[in-house]
Write a protein that holds these residues in place. Sequence first.
Motif, PDB file in Angstrom:
ATOM      1  N   LYS A 344      14.926  -0.248  12.143  1.00 13.55           N
ATOM      2  CA  LYS A 344      15.164  -0.017  13.499  1.00 13.55           C
ATOM      3  C   LYS A 344      14.133  -0.383  14.694  1.00 13.55           C
ATOM      4  N   GLY A 345      13.681  -1.559  14.071  1.00 11.71           N
ATOM      5  CA  GLY A 345      12.553  -2.325  14.843  1.00 11.71           C
ATOM      6  C   GLY A 345      11.190  -1.923  14.797  1.00 11.71           C
ATOM      7  N   LEU A 346      11.089  -0.799  13.706  1.00 11.02           N
ATOM      8  CA  LEU A 346       9.678  -0.372  13.579  1.00 11.02           C
ATOM      9  C   LEU A 346       9.096  -0.775  12.247  1.00 11.02           C
ATOM     10  N   ILE A 347       8.038  -1.409  12.108  1.00  8.11           N
ATOM     11  CA  ILE A 347       7.379  -1.583  11.006  1.00  8.11           C
ATOM     12  C   ILE A 347       6.432  -0.606  10.427  1.00  8.11           C
ATOM     13  N   PRO A 348       6.421  -0.168   9.090  1.00 12.20           N
ATOM     14  CA  PRO A 348       5.869   0.988   8.472  1.00 12.20           C
ATOM     15  C   PRO A 348       4.429   1.286   9.060  1.00 12.20           C
ATOM     16  N   ASN A 349       4.199   2.392   9.549  1.00  7.58           N
ATOM     17  CA  ASN A 349       2.797   2.893   9.751  1.00  7.58           C
ATOM     18  C   ASN A 349       2.138   2.952   8.618  1.00  7.58           C
ATOM     19  N   TYR A 350       2.678   3.560   7.449  1.00  7.16           N
ATOM     20  CA  TYR A 350       1.872   3.487   6.092  1.00  7.16           C
ATOM     21  C   TYR A 350       2.986   3.626   5.057  1.00  7.16           C
ATOM     22  N   PHE A 351       2.254   3.230   3.715  1.00  2.00           N
ATOM     23  CA  PHE A 351       3.049   3.425   2.642  1.00  2.00           C
ATOM     24  C   PHE A 351       2.492   4.586   1.727  1.00  2.00           C
ATOM     25  N   PRO A 352       3.217   5.453   1.140  1.00  7.55           N
ATOM     26  CA  PRO A 352       2.731   6.599   0.512  1.00  7.55           C
ATOM     27  C   PRO A 352       1.738   6.356  -0.817  1.00  7.55           C
ATOM     28  N   ASP A 353       1.081   7.233  -1.058  1.00  8.95           N
ATOM     29  CA  ASP A 353       0.065   7.021  -2.219  1.00  8.95           C
ATOM     30  C   ASP A 353       1.120   7.083  -3.457  1.00  8.95           C
ATOM     31  N   ARG A 354       2.192   7.263  -3.517  1.00 12.83           N
ATOM     32  CA  ARG A 354       3.263   7.142  -4.729  1.00 12.83           C
ATOM     33  C   ARG A 354       4.248   6.082  -4.220  1.00 12.83           C
ATOM     34  N   GLN A 355       4.548   5.173  -5.221  1.00 10.31           N
ATOM     35  CA  GLN A 355       5.500   4.078  -5.014  1.00 10.31           C
ATOM     36  C   GLN A 355       6.820   4.451  -4.691  1.00 10.31           C
ATOM     37  N   ASP A 356       7.132   5.644  -5.143  1.00  9.29           N
ATOM     38  CA  ASP A 356       8.568   6.239  -4.971  1.00  9.29           C
ATOM     39  C   ASP A 356       8.777   6.712  -3.692  1.00  9.29           C
ATOM     40  N   GLY A 357       7.554   7.027  -2.923  1.00  8.82           N
ATOM     41  CA  GLY A 357       7.662   7.715  -1.601  1.00  8.82           C
ATOM     42  C   GLY A 357       8.499   7.065  -0.487  1.00  8.82           C
ATOM     43  N   ASP A 358       8.903   7.577   0.566  1.00 10.10           N
ATOM     44  CA  ASP A 358       9.177   6.893   1.545  1.00 10.10           C
ATOM     45  C   ASP A 358       8.145   6.454   2.603  1.00 10.10           C
ATOM     46  N   ALA A 359       8.365   5.235   3.222  1.00  8.26           N
ATOM     47  CA  ALA A 359       7.325   4.664   4.284  1.00  8.26           C
ATOM     48  C   ALA A 359       7.445   5.591   5.305  1.00  8.26           C
ATOM     49  N   GLY A 360       6.268   5.497   6.160  1.00  4.17           N
ATOM     50  CA  GLY A 360       6.287   6.359   7.400  1.00  4.17           C
ATOM     51  C   GLY A 360       6.269   5.703   8.630  1.00  4.17           C
ATOM     52  N   TYR A 361       7.180   5.819   9.460  1.00  2.64           N
ATOM     53  CA  TYR A 361       7.285   5.173  10.695  1.00  2.64           C
ATOM     54  C   TYR A 361       6.798   5.607  12.026  1.00  2.64           C
ATOM     55  N   ASN A 362       5.751   6.471  11.894  1.00  2.00           N
ATOM     56  CA  ASN A 362       5.275   7.273  12.796  1.00  2.00           C
ATOM     57  C   ASN A 362       4.330   6.600  13.489  1.00  2.00           C
ATOM     58  N   THR A 363       4.768   5.252  14.552  1.00  2.00           N
ATOM     59  CA  THR A 363       3.900   4.365  14.915  1.00  2.00           C
ATOM     60  C   THR A 363       4.855   3.689  16.019  1.00  2.00           C
ATOM     61  N   VAL A 364       4.029   3.564  17.300  1.00  2.00           N
ATOM     62  CA  VAL A 364       4.711   2.708  18.405  1.00  2.00           C
ATOM     63  C   VAL A 364       4.221   1.093  18.533  1.00  2.00           C
ATOM     64  N   ASP A 365       2.950   1.125  17.781  1.00  2.00           N
ATOM     65  CA  ASP A 365       2.171  -0.162  18.026  1.00  2.00           C
ATOM     66  C   ASP A 365       2.359  -1.359  16.773  1.00  2.00           C
ATOM     67  N   ALA A 366       2.657  -0.630  15.531  1.00  2.00           N
ATOM     68  CA  ALA A 366       2.461  -1.598  14.349  1.00  2.00           C
ATOM     69  C   ALA A 366       3.436  -2.788  14.651  1.00  2.00           C
ATOM     70  N   SER A 367       4.575  -2.520  15.000  1.00  2.00           N
ATOM     71  CA  SER A 367       5.581  -3.528  15.289  1.00  2.00           C
ATOM     72  C   SER A 367       5.240  -4.668  16.454  1.00  2.00           C
ATOM     73  N   LEU A 368       4.227  -4.164  17.206  1.00  2.00           N
ATOM     74  CA  LEU A 368       4.043  -4.974  18.403  1.00  2.00           C
ATOM     75  C   LEU A 368       2.817  -5.776  17.698  1.00  2.00           C
ATOM     76  N   TRP A 369       2.042  -5.276  16.898  1.00  2.00           N
ATOM     77  CA  TRP A 369       1.115  -5.760  16.227  1.00  2.00           C
ATOM     78  C   TRP A 369       1.459  -6.807  15.251  1.00  2.00           C
ATOM     79  N   PHE A 370       2.713  -6.848  14.692  1.00  2.00           N
ATOM     80  CA  PHE A 370       3.507  -7.491  14.017  1.00  2.00           C
ATOM     81  C   PHE A 370       3.726  -8.839  14.645  1.00  2.00           C
ATOM     82  N   VAL A 371       4.345  -8.792  15.651  1.00  2.00           N
ATOM     83  CA  VAL A 371       4.530  -9.796  16.622  1.00  2.00           C
ATOM     84  C   VAL A 371       3.371 -10.768  16.709  1.00  2.00           C
TER      85      VAL A 371
END
Length: 659
Positions: A344-371
Amino acid sequence: MLDKVAYMPLIPEHEQSYKNGISREWIVTNGLGGYASSTIIGANTRKYHGLLVASLNSPVERKVILSNLDEELEVRGKTYRLATHKYPKTIHPEGFLYLENYSTDPVPTFDYSTGGVKLKKQVFMLHGLNTTIIRYHISAETSNTIFRIFPLVTYRDFHHVKRSKNFQFRQSTRDGKLVIRNGEEKFEMFCKMEYNPKSYWYYNFEYDMDRKRGLAFQEDLFNPGYFETPVHCSGNIFDFVVSTPEIPSNIDVEEEFQKELSRRRGLCSPVGTANPFVKKLVLSADSFIVERKSTSSESVIAGYHWFADWGRDAMISLEGLTLVTGRYDKARQILSTFSKYCFKGLIPNYFPDRQDGDAGYNTVDASLWFVHAVGRYFAYTKDQAFVSNIWPVISDIIENYRKGTINNIHMDSDGLITHGPQLTWMDAKIGSLNVTPREGKACEINALWYNALCTVTWLAKSIDVPSSDYKQLAHQIKENFAKKYWNADKLCLYDCIFPENPEIKDASVRPNQIFAISLPFPVLSEDKAFYVLQKVAEDLFTPYGLRTLSKADSKYVGKYEGDAVSRDKAYHNGTVWPWLFGFFISGYLKVHGNSENNRQYCRTLLLRFTGHFNEAGIGTVSEVFDGDPPHNPGGCISQAWSVAEILRAYAEVMTGTPP
């Protein structure tokens, strides 16, 4: 080797030597997220220290496997123990007293001298494998010398210490290798020395830095036995190999050592090795670029020892880690990795310490930094094919920010982005309390939003695709930004505009305003940029970066220390962040001009980090520093965006205007 060690306090000069020794740490990495790390005197002071910390599902699921090696030399019947450990109320043994020299060139190297014996110890890892090799070069004045190695092992998550009751170790040999199992988990050790399987548990190791940080700081370690060999007068080389799940077949240690040295030289060749400042940063930069197994591509570890890969950190770091160093293939892979997780237009804020965990999207700036990062990649490479391929992700980001997405992120009628709490880089949280919530319209978010729209307009033209009305929208944002964020009383920018009442604005003097003047497309006019730079320099500038809050503010905390609560209160309320230094330098050159005199001044500022290379994390840059002098380092000993931005800024002042 004893369950209990007598209380033998150090004499004052030895105590000072111990304190100095544990204040300096080293780290080598393997490109998977795994590493080997300790202090220069070999005393582990963190639960994250170990000679093999393996990443079982790169770059996460990291396990401490080989905690340490206790080495001892028996010379003419007298035993000298080279290890150093902290137990309750005592240090035992005191091997640091025999340490004559330490260096990181070409790999962590320790020179010991005792009883007429010289011992050189070197540590390196095999790139792309969870394998650590410790090499020993020993010369003795007498042949009446015996060398022993006692492995201290565990098998635990690197975030958590454990006790002996949590393990059921079993050992066996296979093809001359020592195999250690804990349930289904296993690892192997190998050394061409006679092995004696006489096992012990060592109890109550204490980790000074963890105690200081208010964390669990005691654990037990298992010694399965020891390796032993006589030492000749010269020409003694012994290699100790530890690996999980098993040691690579037919391993040639000398060949692997030379291969690693060649790889490191190759990293430096695009930027040259004549400048030792640049060489250290380039080698440190390499440590953060890791394989992400879930995408079969590359990612960026945010910091060592405890961070995984974070979107914001990766995008901010990308130019310094990969573009300045000429590693364009790595840049493409990193951008591809994070683009695959765009939601939904958001680059993940973080990946969890376990590979099978869900990525976190609690960020407003990661996507803008991606661009921004894609724009920087294109500036260096002019790679139209890659930009065309990733264009749907860029377009998705812009449209979701315009129309609205999760976390209450959306464009307001004035063209500015508004968002929920704890979504900017100042995201410290204590329980349910957001320390610096900054809900509403944070100033750097809209500086990034303007920069993103200008970048997209430029990229669209370069690859000949429609860019809609982005240029007109950017013009509207630039006009409204100046009107709404300008604080005429302080001659700088408001930090945040609150959502409930836009007339109420946060006048805290913070470094977030530096992005309004330092990004490739600055949103602020030149006249106002001058005052912003002046205010930041007066209130926030230190030799190691920018404070996160003015010292004049009642919320200011000058020391980053104590337990997690104390540290989180200071994290963005006065603590200095080196990564901001890079953007200060860029802003300075935009405001004052890119003359040789101005670049020389900026070079002088950046070279102050030379002294820091010999403290905290040797040869790298720490996560944070105290806001108060003498600005002691803290947080992670090696942080990706700290290294990346110092390297990027130094390249800018050496070469002039960046691409």
